[in-house]
Design a protein around this motif. Structure first.
Motif, PDB file in Angstrom:
ATOM      1  N   GLY A 347     -47.191  30.062 -13.159  1.00  0.00           N
ATOM      2  CA  GLY A 347     -48.526  29.655 -12.734  1.00  0.00           C
ATOM      3  C   GLY A 347     -49.180  28.576 -13.564  1.00  0.00           C
ATOM      4  O   GLY A 347     -50.367  28.290 -13.375  1.00  0.00           O
ATOM      5  N   TRP A 348     -48.429  27.946 -14.480  1.00  0.00           N
ATOM      6  CA  TRP A 348     -48.999  26.911 -15.345  1.00  0.00           C
ATOM      7  C   TRP A 348     -48.247  25.595 -15.131  1.00  0.00           C
ATOM      8  O   TRP A 348     -47.017  25.564 -15.154  1.00  0.00           O
ATOM      9  CB  TRP A 348     -48.887  27.316 -16.820  1.00  0.00           C
ATOM     10  CG  TRP A 348     -49.810  28.439 -17.184  1.00  0.00           C
ATOM     11  CD1 TRP A 348     -49.661  29.754 -16.844  1.00  0.00           C
ATOM     12  CD2 TRP A 348     -51.015  28.344 -17.937  1.00  0.00           C
ATOM     13  NE1 TRP A 348     -50.708  30.490 -17.342  1.00  0.00           N
ATOM     14  CE2 TRP A 348     -51.552  29.651 -18.026  1.00  0.00           C
ATOM     15  CE3 TRP A 348     -51.690  27.294 -18.562  1.00  0.00           C
ATOM     16  CZ2 TRP A 348     -52.736  29.929 -18.693  1.00  0.00           C
ATOM     17  CZ3 TRP A 348     -52.863  27.566 -19.233  1.00  0.00           C
ATOM     18  CH2 TRP A 348     -53.384  28.868 -19.303  1.00  0.00           C
ATOM     19  N   PHE A 349     -49.002  24.505 -14.956  1.00  0.00           N
ATOM     20  CA  PHE A 349     -48.386  23.185 -14.825  1.00  0.00           C
ATOM     21  C   PHE A 349     -48.500  22.437 -16.146  1.00  0.00           C
ATOM     22  O   PHE A 349     -49.599  22.186 -16.639  1.00  0.00           O
ATOM     23  CB  PHE A 349     -49.068  22.362 -13.730  1.00  0.00           C
ATOM     24  CG  PHE A 349     -48.504  20.967 -13.601  1.00  0.00           C
ATOM     25  CD1 PHE A 349     -47.358  20.744 -12.867  1.00  0.00           C
ATOM     26  CD2 PHE A 349     -49.108  19.897 -14.243  1.00  0.00           C
ATOM     27  CE1 PHE A 349     -46.822  19.467 -12.756  1.00  0.00           C
ATOM     28  CE2 PHE A 349     -48.593  18.619 -14.149  1.00  0.00           C
ATOM     29  CZ  PHE A 349     -47.436  18.394 -13.404  1.00  0.00           C
ATOM     30  N   ILE A 350     -47.348  22.107 -16.728  1.00  0.00           N
ATOM     31  CA  ILE A 350     -47.278  21.296 -17.946  1.00  0.00           C
ATOM     32  C   ILE A 350     -46.484  20.046 -17.588  1.00  0.00           C
ATOM     33  O   ILE A 350     -45.385  20.138 -17.048  1.00  0.00           O
ATOM     34  CB  ILE A 350     -46.615  22.074 -19.099  1.00  0.00           C
ATOM     35  CG1 ILE A 350     -47.430  23.346 -19.384  1.00  0.00           C
ATOM     36  CG2 ILE A 350     -46.522  21.217 -20.348  1.00  0.00           C
ATOM     37  CD1 ILE A 350     -46.809  24.256 -20.413  1.00  0.00           C
ATOM     38  N   GLN A 351     -47.033  18.892 -17.870  1.00  0.00           N
ATOM     39  CA  GLN A 351     -46.534  17.627 -17.326  1.00  0.00           C
ATOM     40  C   GLN A 351     -45.298  17.104 -18.062  1.00  0.00           C
ATOM     41  O   GLN A 351     -45.361  16.825 -19.266  1.00  0.00           O
ATOM     42  CB  GLN A 351     -47.643  16.578 -17.395  1.00  0.00           C
ATOM     43  CG  GLN A 351     -47.326  15.280 -16.678  1.00  0.00           C
ATOM     44  CD  GLN A 351     -48.502  14.325 -16.742  1.00  0.00           C
ATOM     45  OE1 GLN A 351     -49.080  14.107 -17.794  1.00  0.00           O
ATOM     46  NE2 GLN A 351     -48.864  13.787 -15.595  1.00  0.00           N
ATOM     47  N   PRO A 352     -44.164  16.944 -17.344  1.00  0.00           N
ATOM     48  CA  PRO A 352     -42.978  16.350 -17.977  1.00  0.00           C
ATOM     49  C   PRO A 352     -43.144  14.837 -18.160  1.00  0.00           C
ATOM     50  O   PRO A 352     -43.754  14.157 -17.330  1.00  0.00           O
ATOM     51  CB  PRO A 352     -41.852  16.645 -16.975  1.00  0.00           C
ATOM     52  CG  PRO A 352     -42.411  17.636 -16.007  1.00  0.00           C
ATOM     53  CD  PRO A 352     -43.888  17.395 -15.980  1.00  0.00           C
ATOM     54  N   GLN A 353     -42.602  14.319 -19.252  1.00  0.00           N
ATOM     55  CA  GLN A 353     -42.567  12.877 -19.509  1.00  0.00           C
ATOM     56  C   GLN A 353     -41.127  12.486 -19.864  1.00  0.00           C
ATOM     57  O   GLN A 353     -40.504  13.113 -20.721  1.00  0.00           O
ATOM     58  CB  GLN A 353     -43.521  12.500 -20.648  1.00  0.00           C
ATOM     59  CG  GLN A 353     -44.978  12.816 -20.325  1.00  0.00           C
ATOM     60  CD  GLN A 353     -45.970  12.259 -21.333  1.00  0.00           C
ATOM     61  OE1 GLN A 353     -47.008  11.729 -20.959  1.00  0.00           O
ATOM     62  NE2 GLN A 353     -45.705  12.378 -22.624  1.00  0.00           N
ATOM     63  N   LEU A 354     -40.638  11.452 -19.203  1.00  0.00           N
ATOM     64  CA  LEU A 354     -39.263  11.007 -19.419  1.00  0.00           C
ATOM     65  C   LEU A 354     -39.142  10.246 -20.739  1.00  0.00           C
ATOM     66  O   LEU A 354     -40.121   9.706 -21.249  1.00  0.00           O
ATOM     67  CB  LEU A 354     -38.812  10.113 -18.260  1.00  0.00           C
ATOM     68  CG  LEU A 354     -38.924  10.703 -16.849  1.00  0.00           C
ATOM     69  CD1 LEU A 354     -38.449   9.680 -15.816  1.00  0.00           C
ATOM     70  CD2 LEU A 354     -38.144  11.995 -16.725  1.00  0.00           C
ATOM     71  N   SER A 355     -37.944  10.203 -21.249  1.00  0.00           N
ATOM     72  CA  SER A 355     -37.687   9.430 -22.470  1.00  0.00           C
ATOM     73  C   SER A 355     -37.805   7.941 -22.176  1.00  0.00           C
ATOM     74  O   SER A 355     -37.534   7.483 -21.066  1.00  0.00           O
ATOM     75  CB  SER A 355     -36.293   9.742 -23.018  1.00  0.00           C
ATOM     76  OG  SER A 355     -35.297   9.358 -22.080  1.00  0.00           O
ATOM     77  N   TYR A 356     -38.219   7.180 -23.187  1.00  0.00           N
ATOM     78  CA  TYR A 356     -38.327   5.722 -23.019  1.00  0.00           C
ATOM     79  C   TYR A 356     -38.514   5.071 -24.378  1.00  0.00           C
ATOM     80  O   TYR A 356     -39.251   5.581 -25.225  1.00  0.00           O
ATOM     81  CB  TYR A 356     -39.514   5.356 -22.110  1.00  0.00           C
ATOM     82  CG  TYR A 356     -39.576   3.880 -21.803  1.00  0.00           C
ATOM     83  CD1 TYR A 356     -38.637   3.296 -20.965  1.00  0.00           C
ATOM     84  CD2 TYR A 356     -40.544   3.067 -22.379  1.00  0.00           C
ATOM     85  CE1 TYR A 356     -38.662   1.939 -20.688  1.00  0.00           C
ATOM     86  CE2 TYR A 356     -40.594   1.713 -22.116  1.00  0.00           C
ATOM     87  CZ  TYR A 356     -39.641   1.148 -21.268  1.00  0.00           C
ATOM     88  OH  TYR A 356     -39.674  -0.193 -21.019  1.00  0.00           O
ATOM     89  N   ALA A 361     -37.646  12.679 -24.306  1.00  0.00           N
ATOM     90  CA  ALA A 361     -38.288  13.423 -23.224  1.00  0.00           C
ATOM     91  C   ALA A 361     -39.176  14.503 -23.829  1.00  0.00           C
ATOM     92  O   ALA A 361     -38.834  15.109 -24.848  1.00  0.00           O
ATOM     93  CB  ALA A 361     -37.225  14.045 -22.322  1.00  0.00           C
ATOM     94  N   ASN A 362     -40.310  14.734 -23.206  1.00  0.00           N
ATOM     95  CA  ASN A 362     -41.274  15.671 -23.786  1.00  0.00           C
ATOM     96  C   ASN A 362     -42.182  16.235 -22.712  1.00  0.00           C
ATOM     97  O   ASN A 362     -42.104  15.834 -21.538  1.00  0.00           O
ATOM     98  CB  ASN A 362     -42.086  14.974 -24.892  1.00  0.00           C
ATOM     99  CG  ASN A 362     -42.863  13.774 -24.365  1.00  0.00           C
ATOM    100  OD1 ASN A 362     -43.967  13.923 -23.834  1.00  0.00           O
ATOM    101  ND2 ASN A 362     -42.297  12.579 -24.504  1.00  0.00           N
ATOM    102  N   LEU A 363     -43.045  17.141 -23.102  1.00  0.00           N
ATOM    103  CA  LEU A 363     -44.038  17.722 -22.206  1.00  0.00           C
ATOM    104  C   LEU A 363     -45.435  17.404 -22.719  1.00  0.00           C
ATOM    105  O   LEU A 363     -45.675  17.399 -23.930  1.00  0.00           O
ATOM    106  CB  LEU A 363     -43.853  19.243 -22.107  1.00  0.00           C
ATOM    107  CG  LEU A 363     -42.499  19.703 -21.576  1.00  0.00           C
ATOM    108  CD1 LEU A 363     -42.429  21.224 -21.521  1.00  0.00           C
ATOM    109  CD2 LEU A 363     -42.207  19.119 -20.203  1.00  0.00           C
ATOM    110  N   HIS A 364     -46.346  17.142 -21.787  1.00  0.00           N
ATOM    111  CA  HIS A 364     -47.669  16.631 -22.121  1.00  0.00           C
ATOM    112  C   HIS A 364     -48.737  17.623 -21.678  1.00  0.00           C
ATOM    113  O   HIS A 364     -48.677  18.177 -20.577  1.00  0.00           O
ATOM    114  CB  HIS A 364     -47.874  15.288 -21.410  1.00  0.00           C
ATOM    115  CG  HIS A 364     -49.197  14.653 -21.645  1.00  0.00           C
ATOM    116  ND1 HIS A 364     -50.338  15.020 -20.955  1.00  0.00           N
ATOM    117  CD2 HIS A 364     -49.585  13.671 -22.479  1.00  0.00           C
ATOM    118  CE1 HIS A 364     -51.351  14.281 -21.362  1.00  0.00           C
ATOM    119  NE2 HIS A 364     -50.926  13.467 -22.281  1.00  0.00           N
ATOM    120  N   ILE A 365     -49.719  17.830 -22.542  1.00  0.00           N
ATOM    121  CA  ILE A 365     -50.856  18.696 -22.225  1.00  0.00           C
ATOM    122  C   ILE A 365     -52.151  17.928 -22.467  1.00  0.00           C
ATOM    123  O   ILE A 365     -52.358  17.357 -23.540  1.00  0.00           O
ATOM    124  CB  ILE A 365     -50.851  19.968 -23.100  1.00  0.00           C
ATOM    125  CG1 ILE A 365     -49.641  20.844 -22.770  1.00  0.00           C
ATOM    126  CG2 ILE A 365     -52.143  20.765 -22.910  1.00  0.00           C
ATOM    127  CD1 ILE A 365     -49.475  22.029 -23.701  1.00  0.00           C
TER     128      ILE A 365
END
Length: 465
Positions: A347-356, A361-365
């Motif tokens: 039930g929680w959305f944590i935003q994926p971010q691609l490597s660059y 690669a990481n997750l954003h809050i």
């Protein structure tokens, strides 16, 4: 004729799989004060101005008065200047780029931007015919170095960019140093404070160390600040400020070479509802500076507890030293894309971010005013999701699929075939609900940026067909 009740019921049915916009369980895209009365007042003001058209300010003087008050309030906090109310950060940035381009009058204009700068600058460059000169950032601090910016400036450079903060890792670039380099070269400097413009001042008042970043900094010539982010106004509401009124005039567009009505636009859009302006005006009035100070203190405390909690979860690492509201974390032991899917299932959305550009690669809050009440629950979900992701292992992608996609001529592929390809990795482009995205993100992460963009364009085309 349908009744209003029937229409609202139909909308509710369409929204059944949407992410919730209140409560703090969606850590991107939405900004929640946790104060329902503020959002209700904004909605009422939005509706009151809904049918007012901002195209002709002489026809609707309320628009002029309301915009002057909103822009004036932002200018009073961010170092003065002359502003325009826009539909969002992208439009604010578009106008800043247009003004810089038109002022310089270069044949082959370019702008110098950190790799962490928002893609809105690339979009503006694409629309307005500029070259983007990307500058790498330090892979420990994720900040751009003024010396690296200086190296990329030449006689065709019309704009230099710094972020306060940059979205991916939430860190503030050294604005004063970058602006000094730009000023020495005779080039305008824009600060993208779309996220931080209406938060960093309140964090500073709450005791956070916030470096100078606004129009009071020598060399900063324009700044963008979204009110629909930490101003908590309804979408879309942003302000772009210029230090020089002549530069603001360069952002305008006028057309007299036709026999119709007088055309003078301050923004990219011509006709548009004054609803967002009314919503922003009401939100600023409802909260006031004291309300924003309180939300800033809550945001700062929630971010502190979140950073400490993430650091205590085995295998997770916070990237950089976030300025307060945006936190990104990664792992060398756990597939972060799988972790995001596990959190979504809870039930929680944590935003994926691609490597660059060397950034993993990481997750954003995004931490908002409503996060503090739920920070312990969020950390518990992240810890559970991390453990589940560790047990599941990396996302499974069919052997050879990445290589096949990399070589694929997407222009020769029909929409049906593209849909079949998506289905092969578990994505139903015609279905509802909240899909698992770990495999898709793993494939995208393995591809160069240009191929990622091709795939994203096809994805968008298919889901809207």
């Amino acid at each position: 004729m349908r009744t209003a009740e029937e229409l609202l019921a139909e909308i509710a049915a369409m929204k059944q799989h949407d992410l919730p916009v209140r409560g703090g369980q969606v850590t991107a895209y939405v900004y929640d004060t946790g104060r329902p009365e503020v959002h209700e007042a904004a909605a009422l003001a939005y509706f009151e101005m809904l049918e007012v058209n901002t195209l002709d300010p002489t026809a609707f003087p309320s628009v002029v008065e309301m915009e002057k008050q909103v822009v004036g309030e932002v200018a009073a906090v961010l170092g003065g200047g002359y502003g325009i109310f826009t539909s969002g950060g992208t439009e604010s940035i578009m106008l800043a780029v247009k003004a810089a381009r038109d002022k310089a009058g270069r044949a082959r204009p370019n702008m110098v931007v950190p790799v962490t700068a928002h893609p809105a600058f690339h979009k503006a460059a694409h629309y307005l015919g500029l070259e983007v000169r990307a500058v790498p950032v330090d892979l420990e601090t994720f900040k751009v170095a003024a010396a690296d910016v200086r190296e990329r400036i030449d006689g065709e450079t019309v704009l230099v960019v710094a972020s306060a903060p940059s979205y991916p890792q939430g860190v503030v670039d050294p604005v004063a140093e970058v602006a000094a380099v730009a000023a020495a070269a005779g080039v305008p400097c824009h600060v993208d404070a779309c996220v931080g413009g209406w938060l960093l001042p309140w964090l500073r008042e709450a005791g956070a160390e916030v470096p100078p970043f606004d129009l009071s900094v020598p060399g900063v010539t324009s700044i963008s600040c979204d009110l629909h982010k930490f101003g908590y106004a309804p979408k879309g509401a942003s302000v772009v400020l210029f230090a020089d009124p002549a530069m603001r005039r360069k952002a305008y567009f006028a057309a007299a070479a036709w026999p119709g009505y007088t055309v003078i636009n301050a923004t990219v859009q011509s006709s548009k509802s004054a609803g967002p302006l009314g919503g922003a005006w009401a939100t600023l009035r409802m909260l006031g500076h004291e309300g924003y100070r309180e939300l800033g203190r809550d945001t700062l405390e929630a971010a502190r507890r979140l950073r400490e909690g993430l650091a205590a979860i085995p295998g997770l690492r916070v990237l950089g030293d976030p300025a307060g509201s945006l936190i990104a974390f990664t792992s060398t032991e756990i597939d972060v894309f799988v972790l995001a899917d596990e959190a979504r299932a809870r039930g929680w959305f944590i935003q994926p971010q691609l490597s660059y550009a060397g950034i993993p690669a990481n997750l954003h809050i995004t931490v908002t005013g409503a996060t503090l009440k739920g920070v312990d629950a969020m950390l518990q979900v992240i810890a559970e999701s991390a453990e589940a992701a560790r047990e599941r292992g990396p996302a499974q992608v069919p052997d050879g699929l990445v290589e096949m996609v990399a070589e694929l001529d997407l222009e020769a592929l029909g929409d049906r075939e593209f849909g079949d390809l998506a289905a092969a990795v578990g994505v139903d482009l015609g279905g509802g609900g909240q899909p698992g995205m770990a495999a898709v993100n793993t494939i995208l992460d393995a591809l160069p940026a240009a191929k990622r963009e091709e795939i994203l364009v096809r994805f968008l085309a298919v889901i809207y067909t």
